[in-house]
Scaffold this motif. Structure first.
Motif, short mmCIF file in Angstrom:
data_model
loop_
_atom_site.label_atom_id
_atom_site.label_comp_id
_atom_site.label_asym_id
_atom_site.label_seq_id
_atom_site.Cartn_x
_atom_site.Cartn_y
_atom_site.Cartn_z
N UNK A 139 -28.65 -47.74 5.93
CA UNK A 139 -29.84 -48.51 6.25
C UNK A 139 -29.56 -49.69 7.17
N UNK A 140 -28.33 -50.21 7.13
CA UNK A 140 -27.98 -51.44 7.85
C UNK A 140 -27.42 -51.10 9.23
N UNK A 141 -27.92 -51.80 10.25
CA UNK A 141 -27.43 -51.57 11.60
C UNK A 141 -27.12 -52.91 12.27
N UNK A 142 -25.82 -53.15 12.45
CA UNK A 142 -25.33 -54.34 13.15
C UNK A 142 -23.89 -54.07 13.54
N UNK A 143 -23.44 -54.63 14.65
CA UNK A 143 -22.08 -54.33 15.12
C UNK A 143 -20.99 -54.76 14.14
N UNK A 144 -19.91 -53.99 14.15
CA UNK A 144 -18.68 -54.30 13.44
C UNK A 144 -17.67 -54.77 14.48
N UNK A 145 -16.96 -55.83 14.19
CA UNK A 145 -16.11 -56.48 15.19
C UNK A 145 -14.95 -55.56 15.61
N UNK A 146 -15.07 -55.00 16.80
CA UNK A 146 -14.04 -54.06 17.30
C UNK A 146 -12.72 -54.75 17.60
N UNK A 147 -12.74 -56.07 17.81
CA UNK A 147 -11.49 -56.78 18.08
C UNK A 147 -10.55 -56.75 16.87
N UNK A 148 -11.12 -56.47 15.70
CA UNK A 148 -10.33 -56.45 14.47
C UNK A 148 -9.92 -55.04 14.06
N UNK A 149 -10.29 -54.05 14.85
CA UNK A 149 -9.98 -52.66 14.51
C UNK A 149 -8.67 -52.24 15.15
N UNK A 150 -7.75 -51.76 14.31
CA UNK A 150 -6.51 -51.16 14.79
C UNK A 150 -6.77 -49.67 14.95
N UNK A 151 -7.05 -49.25 16.17
CA UNK A 151 -7.45 -47.87 16.41
C UNK A 151 -6.37 -46.89 15.98
N UNK A 152 -5.11 -47.30 16.05
CA UNK A 152 -4.01 -46.40 15.69
C UNK A 152 -4.05 -46.04 14.20
N UNK A 153 -4.66 -46.88 13.38
CA UNK A 153 -4.76 -46.58 11.95
C UNK A 153 -5.89 -45.62 11.62
N UNK A 154 -6.85 -45.50 12.53
CA UNK A 154 -8.02 -44.65 12.26
C UNK A 154 -7.71 -43.19 12.55
N UNK A 155 -8.26 -42.32 11.72
CA UNK A 155 -8.23 -40.89 12.03
C UNK A 155 -9.29 -40.60 13.09
N UNK A 156 -9.26 -39.42 13.67
CA UNK A 156 -10.28 -39.05 14.66
C UNK A 156 -11.66 -39.09 14.00
N UNK A 157 -11.76 -38.60 12.77
CA UNK A 157 -13.05 -38.59 12.07
C UNK A 157 -13.58 -40.01 11.91
N UNK A 158 -12.71 -40.94 11.53
CA UNK A 158 -13.15 -42.33 11.34
C UNK A 158 -13.55 -42.97 12.66
#
Length: 598
Positions: free
Chosen positions: A545-564
Motif C-alpha cells: 500500500x505504501x509508495x515512497x522511495x527507498x534510499x538507494x545510496x544505502x543499498x549494497x547491490x552486491x548483496x542483493x539477489x537478482x530477484x531482490x
C-alpha cells in the motif's frame, strides 16, 4: 498546527512522587502497587488523565508498567524501550526486562508471605488478574483491589476528555452501522448470549461508524458499550454528539455518561459475554455480583470483522497512501537539499514532514508522534524527540523517520532511513540486510491458516545470517482512520492469529546499534487472495500500500539477489508512476533520480 514537542520532566519529579505513592500505599495497607501504562480500555495510547506511568516514573514509552514496593520500584519494559528508559527514569527506578521477567515472580521474590499487592481493577484485564493472583497466592501473597493510589496523590490531574464525535462515512466503511449491529447481534444470539460488553474504543467506533478525538493522534472516542441481542447499543462516553451524529446513530443507540457503565450492568439479566483478554476485572466483578446473570467468555466480536477490511476500506486506504506518499516525496526532496549543511535538527525535520502532510489539505492529524532520530538517537527504535534530546542531523549520519497520517479515508505509517552525505560500508551492509527482510515479507506467498509467527523469520533471516537481529515485532495491524496499532493481526513470533484477506499490517524490519545508528524500513501491506498457481492450493499473499522511495545510496547491490534487485526496481517504477503527477516540479526531478533502476 505543527506537532508540539514536550521537554523532559525535571529529574527531581520522580522521587517525590514515588515517596507520596509509598505513603498512600502504607495508608491503604498494601505492600506493593502496580501501575500499568494501559487505561481502562487497554489502550496503547492514552488520554493525559491516564498517563499514570509517565507521571510517576518519567517513562513515556507506549508499553510497560511499574511495580512499586516500599523498597523497590521496578519499571517493566520490553526490547523496544531498553535504551530509552535509561535516559528517562530517575535512579530510584530499576528497569526490568519484560516479558523475560514476569510480574508475578518478581513480586514474589521481593515480598513476604502475608503481604498484599494492590491493583486498580479498572486497569487490569480479567486474564491478567487471574494470572497474577495465581502467581502470588502460590507464595502466600494476596492480591487486593483498591481505588487507584496514583490518582490519590496526583495533584492537578487532567480531566477526562470530552471531544466531539464524528460520523465515519459509509462510503469509506463499506458497511452501515445498522448492518454491522444486526450481523453481530445475530451471531450473539446464535451463540446463546443476550448481550456483550465492549470495552475497546476502536471496536465501538468501528461498530457505530463514528470517530472521535479523545486520544491524541487516534480518532477514537473513549467509552464502553453494551450490544444487545436486539441490535440495540448502549454507549457510555463523555464525547459530545451534535444533531448529525445523533441522526446517524439513530434510536437504537443510546448515549450515557462515561461513568455509568457499572450501574447499567447491574440492570442486565440473562447471559452476558465479556472478553477476558480486554475487559477490566471491575466489569467482571460487577456482573458476578448481579443475580440472574450468567457470564460467558469469548473474544470481542468486533475485533476480527474490523481487522478484515472491506473492499471500500482498502480502496480508500490506497488513496490515502498515495497522498501521503506524495507528501513523503516532497519531504525527502527537501531533506536531501537541506540536511547536508548540518543545520537541520530532528525537530526541524519532523515539523517539516508534518507540514508537507498538512499541505495536502486532507490531513486530520498525524497518526502518532513522529519518530525523528539521527545518529545514536535512531538506535532507540521508539525514540521521541524532545527539546532536551533534540540534536543536529550531521553529515555522515543515518537519519530515521517513522511517521504517519490520519486521513478521513485511511491511516498511514511509513519509515524511511536516509543517509546524510556518504554512508560507511557498515551502514550499507546493515541497511541492505534490513531491506532484504522487508522484500521477503513483501513477496511472501503462504497457505491460508498461517499466522504472523510463521512469517516473522522471513524478515529476520538476512540479518541472522550476519549474526544480527532486532528486538521488536516485524509488523502490527493498522486500522482505517482508526488506531495505527490494531489487533489482533501481527507479524511477530508470538502471534498465533491466522492472517486473513483484508488485514492491513506494517512490514518493518530493522537493526539498531546502541550509541551509533538505527535502521528501519517500513511499508504497509494488505493480505489478499493469491493468484492460483501450481496445483491450485488456497494461498494468500500481500499487496503493498505504501509508495515512497527507498534510499538507494544505502543499498549494497552486491548483496542483493537478482530477484531482490528486480523487486526494488519494479517497486521504484511504481513509486515513480504513481506519484510523479502529484508532486512539485523540483520534487519530481528528485523523485526520478531517487527511483532510478539499479
Amino acid at each position: 498546527m505543527f506537532q508540539s514537542f514536550e521537554a523532559k520532566s525535571s529529574p527531581d519529579q520522580g522521587p517525590p512522587r514515588l515517596k507520596a505513592l509509598r505513603a498512600q500505599m502504607a495508608k491503604s495497607d498494601v505492600d506493593a502497587f502496580v501501575v500499568p501504562r494501559a487505561d481502562a480500555h487497554q489502550g496503547e495510547y492514552v488520554a493525559p488523565c491516564d498517563e499514570r506511568l509517565a507521571w510517576l516514573t518519567g517513562f513515556t514509552g507506549s508499553a510497560g508498567f511499574a511495580a512499586i514496593t516500599q523498597d523497590l520500584a521496578g519499571v517493566f519494559i520490553d526490547g523496544r524501550y531498553r535504551v530509552q528508559v535509561k535516559s528517562q527514569v530517575a535512579d530510584e527506578f530499576t528497569p526490568v526486562h519484560w516479558p523475560e521477567i514476569k510480574l508475578g515472580p518478581w513480586l514474589v521474590k521481593y515480598l513476604k508471605k502475608g503481604n498484599k499487592v494492590g491493583i486498580d481493577p479498572w486497569l487490569h484485564t480479567v486474564t491478567e488478574v487471574r494470572g497474577l493472583r495465581a502467581a502470588l497466592e502460590s507464595a502466600g501473597v494476596s492480591l487486593v483491589m483498591t481505588p487507584n493510589l496514583v490518582d490519590a496523590v496526583w495533584d492537578n490531574r487532567p480531566d477526562r476528555p470530552k471531544a466531539p464525535l464524528l460520523v465515519h462515512s459509509v462510503e469509506v466503511a463499506g458497511e452501515g452501522s445498522a448492518d454491522k449491529r444486526a450481523r453481530l447481534a445475530s451471531d450473539l444470539k446464535d451463540q446463546g448470549s443476550d448481550a456483550v460488553v465492549l470495552t475497546l474504543p476502536d471496536s465501538i467506533c468501528w461498530l457505530l461508524n463514528i470517530r472521535g478525538s479523545d486520544i491524541p493522534r487516534n480518532p477514537l472516542a473513549q467509552g464502553f458499550a453494551v450490544l444487545h441481542g436486539s441490535g440495540k447499543v448502549a454507549f457510555f462516553t463523555n464525547a459530545t454528539a451534535d444533531e448529525a451524529v445523533n441522526a446517524h446513530l439513530g434510536s437504537n443507540v443510546s448515549l450515557h455518561p462515561y461513568d455509568g457503565l457499572a450501574a447499567y450492568l447491574e440492570t442486565l439479566s440473562g447471559t452476558v459475554q465479556i472478553d477476558p483478554g480486554s475487559a477490566p476485572e471491575a466489569v467482571h466483578a460487577v456482573l458476578v455480583a448481579v443475580d440472574g446473570i450468567e457470564i460467558v467468555e469469548g473474544d470481542d466480536p468486533c475485533v476480527l470483522p474490523k481487522a478484515r477490511k472491506t473492499q471500500a476500506e482498502i480502496a480508500a486506504t490506497r488513496g490515502a497512501h498515495l497522498r501521503d506518499g506524495a507528501a513523503m516525496v516532497e519531504f525527502l526532496s527537501w531533506f536531501d537539499e537541506h540536511a547536508p549543511s548540518g543545520a537541520l535538527t530532528e525537530i526541524d525535520a519532523a515539523k517539516s514532514l508534518e507540514g508537507f502532510r498538512r499541505a495536502t489539505n486532507t490531513l486530520h492529524d498525524i497518526s502518532f508522534d513522529t519518530i525523528s532520530g539521527a545518529g545514536p538517537n535512531a538506535a532507540m527504535c521508539h525514540y521521541r524527540v524532545t527539546e532536551d534530546t533534540n540534536r543536529a542531523i550531521l553529515p555522515g549520519e543515518l537519519y530515521l523517520v517513522d511517521s504517519g497520517g490520519q486521513y478521513r479515508d485511511g491511516t498511514t505509517d511509513i519509515t524511511r532511513t536516509i543517509i546524510v552525505g556518504n554512508p560507511t560500508d557498515e551502514h550499507r551492509a546493515c541497511f541492505t540486510r534490513v531491506l532484504q527482510g522487508m522484500i521477503a515479507i513483501s513477496c511472501a506467498r503462504f497457505p491460508r491458516g498461517l499466522a504472523g509467527r510463521d512469517l516473522d523469520a522471513l524478515a529476520r533471516a538476512p540479518l541472522w545470517r550476519a549474526g544480527l537481529d532486532y528486538d521488536h515485532g516485524t509488523g502490527h495491524g493498522v486500522g482505517v482512520f482508526l488506531s495505527v496499532h490494531e489487533g489482533p493481526q501481527r507479524l511477530s513470533r508470538i502471534s498465533e492469529v491466522p492472517l486473513q484477506p483484508g488485514m492491513i499490517l506494517s512490514n518493518e524490519p530493522g537493526y539498531y546499534r546502541e550509541g551509533a545508528f538505527g535502521i528501519r524500513i517500513e511499508n504497509l501491506i494488505v493480505v489478499r487472495q493469491a493468484e492460483t498457481l501450481g496445483d491450485g492450493r488456497d494461498q494468500l499473499d500481500f499487496e503493498t500500500l505504501t509508495f515512497a522511495p527507498i534510499d538507494l545510496r544505502l543499498v549494497d547491490v552486491e548483496l542483493l539477489s537478482k530477484f531482490e534487485r528486480d523487486w526494488l526496481n519494479d517497486y521504484h517504477l511504481q513509486v515513480r508512476e504513481k506519484l510523479q503527477s502529484r508532486v512539485s516540479k523540483s520534487a519530481k526531478d528528485w523523485l526520478n533520480a531517487a527511483t532510478r533502476p539499479i
